[in-house]
Design a protein around this motif. Structure first.
Motif, PDB file in Angstrom:
ATOM      1  N   PHE A   1       0.936  -1.240  -0.045  1.00 32.07           N
ATOM      2  CA  PHE A   1       0.013  -0.068   0.004  1.00 32.07           C
ATOM      3  C   PHE A   1       0.937   1.319  -0.372  1.00 32.07           C
ATOM      4  CE2 PHE A   1      -1.962  -3.351   2.283  1.00 32.07           C
ATOM      5  CZ  PHE A   1      -3.089  -3.590   1.698  1.00 32.07           C
ATOM      6  N   PRO A   2       1.655   1.689  -1.125  1.00 37.12           N
ATOM      7  CA  PRO A   2       2.362   2.594  -0.921  1.00 37.12           C
ATOM      8  C   PRO A   2       2.133   4.079  -0.864  1.00 37.12           C
ATOM      9  CG  PRO A   2       1.998   2.072  -3.414  1.00 37.12           C
ATOM     10  CD  PRO A   2       1.351   0.928  -2.501  1.00 37.12           C
ATOM     11  N   ASN A   3       0.623   4.323  -0.776  1.00 38.54           N
ATOM     12  CA  ASN A   3       0.139   5.591  -0.564  1.00 38.54           C
ATOM     13  C   ASN A   3      -0.667   5.425   0.659  1.00 38.54           C
ATOM     14  OD1 ASN A   3       0.763   5.689  -3.668  1.00 38.54           O
ATOM     15  ND2 ASN A   3       0.141   7.787  -2.973  1.00 38.54           N
ATOM     16  N   ILE A   4      -0.382   4.689   1.616  1.00 42.95           N
ATOM     17  CA  ILE A   4      -0.882   4.477   2.865  1.00 42.95           C
ATOM     18  C   ILE A   4       0.160   4.841   3.914  1.00 42.95           C
ATOM     19  CG2 ILE A   4      -2.090   3.112   4.534  1.00 42.95           C
ATOM     20  CD1 ILE A   4      -3.999   3.941   2.562  1.00 42.95           C
ATOM     21  N   LYS A   5       0.113   5.287   5.006  1.00 40.89           N
ATOM     22  CA  LYS A   5       0.882   5.333   6.178  1.00 40.89           C
ATOM     23  C   LYS A   5       0.070   4.835   7.363  1.00 40.89           C
ATOM     24  CE  LYS A   5       3.976   7.663   9.105  1.00 40.89           C
ATOM     25  NZ  LYS A   5       5.010   6.559   9.158  1.00 40.89           N
ATOM     26  N   ILE A   6       0.356   3.613   7.811  1.00 42.91           N
ATOM     27  CA  ILE A   6      -0.347   3.066   9.058  1.00 42.91           C
ATOM     28  C   ILE A   6       0.117   3.890  10.410  1.00 42.91           C
ATOM     29  CG2 ILE A   6      -0.965   1.107  10.467  1.00 42.91           C
ATOM     30  CD1 ILE A   6      -2.403   1.050   7.685  1.00 42.91           C
ATOM     31  N   LYS A   7      -0.539   4.703  11.056  1.00 42.64           N
ATOM     32  CA  LYS A   7      -0.231   5.328  12.184  1.00 42.64           C
ATOM     33  C   LYS A   7      -0.436   4.741  13.492  1.00 42.64           C
ATOM     34  CE  LYS A   7       0.612   9.329  12.407  1.00 42.64           C
ATOM     35  NZ  LYS A   7       1.998   9.914  12.782  1.00 42.64           N
ATOM     36  N   GLY A   8      -1.185   3.509  13.294  1.00 43.11           N
ATOM     37  CA  GLY A   8      -1.449   2.980  14.474  1.00 43.11           C
ATOM     38  C   GLY A   8      -2.759   2.002  14.678  1.00 43.11           C
ATOM     39  N   LEU A   9      -3.639   1.926  15.659  1.00 44.59           N
ATOM     40  CA  LEU A   9      -4.673   1.249  15.936  1.00 44.59           C
ATOM     41  C   LEU A   9      -6.015   1.834  16.638  1.00 44.59           C
ATOM     42  CD1 LEU A   9      -3.337  -2.372  17.284  1.00 44.59           C
ATOM     43  CD2 LEU A   9      -3.546  -1.290  14.988  1.00 44.59           C
ATOM     44  N   MET A  10      -6.968   1.613  16.206  1.00 45.14           N
ATOM     45  CA  MET A  10      -8.255   2.040  17.023  1.00 45.14           C
ATOM     46  C   MET A  10      -9.100   0.881  17.490  1.00 45.14           C
ATOM     47  SD  MET A  10     -11.804   2.482  16.741  1.00 45.14           S
ATOM     48  CE  MET A  10     -12.350   3.552  15.029  1.00 45.14           C
ATOM     49  N   GLY A  11      -9.826   1.178  18.489  1.00 47.68           N
ATOM     50  CA  GLY A  11     -10.921   0.308  18.981  1.00 47.68           C
ATOM     51  C   GLY A  11     -11.806   0.866  19.705  1.00 47.68           C
ATOM     52  N   MET A  12     -13.156   0.270  19.937  1.00 49.29           N
ATOM     53  CA  MET A  12     -13.868   0.700  20.815  1.00 49.29           C
ATOM     54  C   MET A  12     -14.372  -0.523  21.701  1.00 49.29           C
ATOM     55  SD  MET A  12     -16.372   2.222  17.675  1.00 49.29           S
ATOM     56  CE  MET A  12     -17.685   2.698  18.748  1.00 49.29           C
ATOM     57  N   ALA A  13     -14.508   0.071  23.109  1.00 51.19           N
ATOM     58  CA  ALA A  13     -14.914  -0.907  24.007  1.00 51.19           C
ATOM     59  C   ALA A  13     -16.320  -1.357  24.113  1.00 51.19           C
ATOM     60  CB  ALA A  13     -14.286  -0.311  25.559  1.00 51.19           C
ATOM     61  N   THR A  14     -16.670  -2.207  24.795  1.00 52.61           N
ATOM     62  CA  THR A  14     -18.033  -2.507  24.827  1.00 52.61           C
ATOM     63  C   THR A  14     -18.822  -1.402  25.720  1.00 52.61           C
ATOM     64  OG1 THR A  14     -17.455  -5.046  25.055  1.00 52.61           O
ATOM     65  CG2 THR A  14     -19.672  -4.461  25.897  1.00 52.61           C
ATOM     66  N   PHE A  15     -20.116  -1.236  25.270  1.00 54.99           N
ATOM     67  CA  PHE A  15     -20.815  -0.121  25.812  1.00 54.99           C
ATOM     68  C   PHE A  15     -21.539  -0.617  27.386  1.00 54.99           C
ATOM     69  CE2 PHE A  15     -24.566   2.381  26.257  1.00 54.99           C
ATOM     70  CZ  PHE A  15     -24.298   3.703  26.626  1.00 54.99           C
ATOM     71  N   THR A  16     -20.818  -0.670  28.405  1.00 54.48           N
ATOM     72  CA  THR A  16     -21.250  -1.002  29.438  1.00 54.48           C
ATOM     73  C   THR A  16     -20.695  -0.141  30.693  1.00 54.48           C
ATOM     74  OG1 THR A  16     -20.994  -3.115  31.011  1.00 54.48           O
ATOM     75  CG2 THR A  16     -19.203  -2.489  29.643  1.00 54.48           C
ATOM     76  N   THR A  17     -21.499  -0.326  31.871  1.00 53.97           N
ATOM     77  CA  THR A  17     -21.057   0.164  33.094  1.00 53.97           C
ATOM     78  C   THR A  17     -19.934  -0.483  33.810  1.00 53.97           C
ATOM     79  OG1 THR A  17     -22.773  -0.667  34.420  1.00 53.97           O
ATOM     80  CG2 THR A  17     -23.308   1.596  33.258  1.00 53.97           C
ATOM     81  N   ASN A  18     -19.406  -1.657  33.282  1.00 50.32           N
ATOM     82  CA  ASN A  18     -18.415  -2.628  33.945  1.00 50.32           C
ATOM     83  C   ASN A  18     -17.348  -1.954  33.525  1.00 50.32           C
ATOM     84  OD1 ASN A  18     -16.679  -4.443  34.498  1.00 50.32           O
ATOM     85  ND2 ASN A  18     -17.889  -6.123  34.065  1.00 50.32           N
ATOM     86  N   GLU A  19     -16.608  -1.186  34.328  1.00 57.63           N
ATOM     87  CA  GLU A  19     -15.218  -0.515  34.197  1.00 57.63           C
ATOM     88  C   GLU A  19     -14.338  -1.559  34.143  1.00 57.63           C
ATOM     89  OE1 GLU A  19     -14.474   2.730  36.714  1.00 57.63           O
ATOM     90  OE2 GLU A  19     -15.978   4.040  36.008  1.00 57.63           O
ATOM     91  N   ALA A  20     -14.302  -2.354  34.827  1.00 53.08           N
ATOM     92  CA  ALA A  20     -13.055  -3.532  34.839  1.00 53.08           C
ATOM     93  C   ALA A  20     -13.137  -4.120  33.292  1.00 53.08           C
ATOM     94  CB  ALA A  20     -13.342  -4.544  35.914  1.00 53.08           C
TER      95      ALA A  20
END
Length: 220
Positions: A142-161
């Motif tokens: 992918f010569p015209n792409i720069k991978i800067k890192g990662l993204m993620g979304m946690a579960t929508f919950t009140t359980n902070e642990a």
């Protein structure tokens, strides 16, 4: 409190090495300008058409981030200007971004989205897909792409642990992937409800909307 006041409060809670993306989706240009005039320059949108419209009419030094699920047929509209694509969740999407970036003689920065939450509705790569795609990036596919890192979304919950555990798993993926792509420097995780937990687990970029702009405006 005003948008400027909210922005100042959020920024005061962020470490210096954490980047704030102000999530302006569904918000009018006047709200974005208020945040802009208070010093914010990075804004996140989740619909390409809305982002294009705002890009055309708002100050040109704004850095626009695409944070929502991205359809391949929409990439061409944002390719001339988008600063960072947060949600790359397939090789086919990365190929399309690369193709459109080449047309505009640009290198487009991207984050690979990893599925870390328990909801099946969330998008993202699994561990095997992530490693396979990283190897293709490393080999120059992918010569015209720069991978800067990662993204993620946690579960929508009140359980902070649980949320913390999911963020921790994304940080582990990030560390493992840096062995293949050592230039990565961005870990985008954490939103209005969980950004403090995300920062504790190593986030370098948070996506915050309602804590700055108030509740979202959805069309009736």
């Amino acid at each position: 409190m005003s948008i400027a006041d909210n922005l100042a409060r959020v920024k005061s809670a962020l470490p210096d090495d954490v980047t704030l993306v102000a999530v302006s989706k569904t918000k009018p240009q006047s709200d974005i300008l208020e945040a802009y005039n208070a010093g914010q320059r990075i804004f996140g949108e989740n619909k390409v058409q809305e982002m294009v419209s705002k890009w055309e009419q708002l100050p040109q030094d704004i850095e626009w981030h695409m944070i929502g699920h991205l359809q391949r047929n929409k990439v061409k509209y944002m390719a001339p200007f988008v600063a960072l694509v947060h949600g790359v969740d397939s090789e086919r999407l990365l190929l399309e971004i690369d193709k459109q970036a080449q047309k505009h003689d640009r290198i487009i920065s991207c984050l690979l989205q990893v599925h870390i939450g328990q909801e099946q509705t969330k998008f993202g790569l699994d561990a095997n897909e992530l490693m396979a795609l990283a190897q293709k990036v490393k080999s120059g596919g992918f010569p015209n792409i720069k991978i800067k890192g990662l993204m993620g979304m946690a579960t929508f919950t009140t359980n902070e642990a649980q949320v913390s555990t999911e963020f921790r798993s994304l940080k582990l993926h990030f560390e493992n992937l840096k062995e293949i792509l050592p230039d990565m420097d961005t870990l985008s995780m954490g939103m209005s409800g969980d950004y403090k937990l995300a920062i504790d687990e190593g986030s370098t970029m948070v996506r915050i909307g309602s804590s700055i702009f108030g509740a979202r405006n959805y069309p009736v």
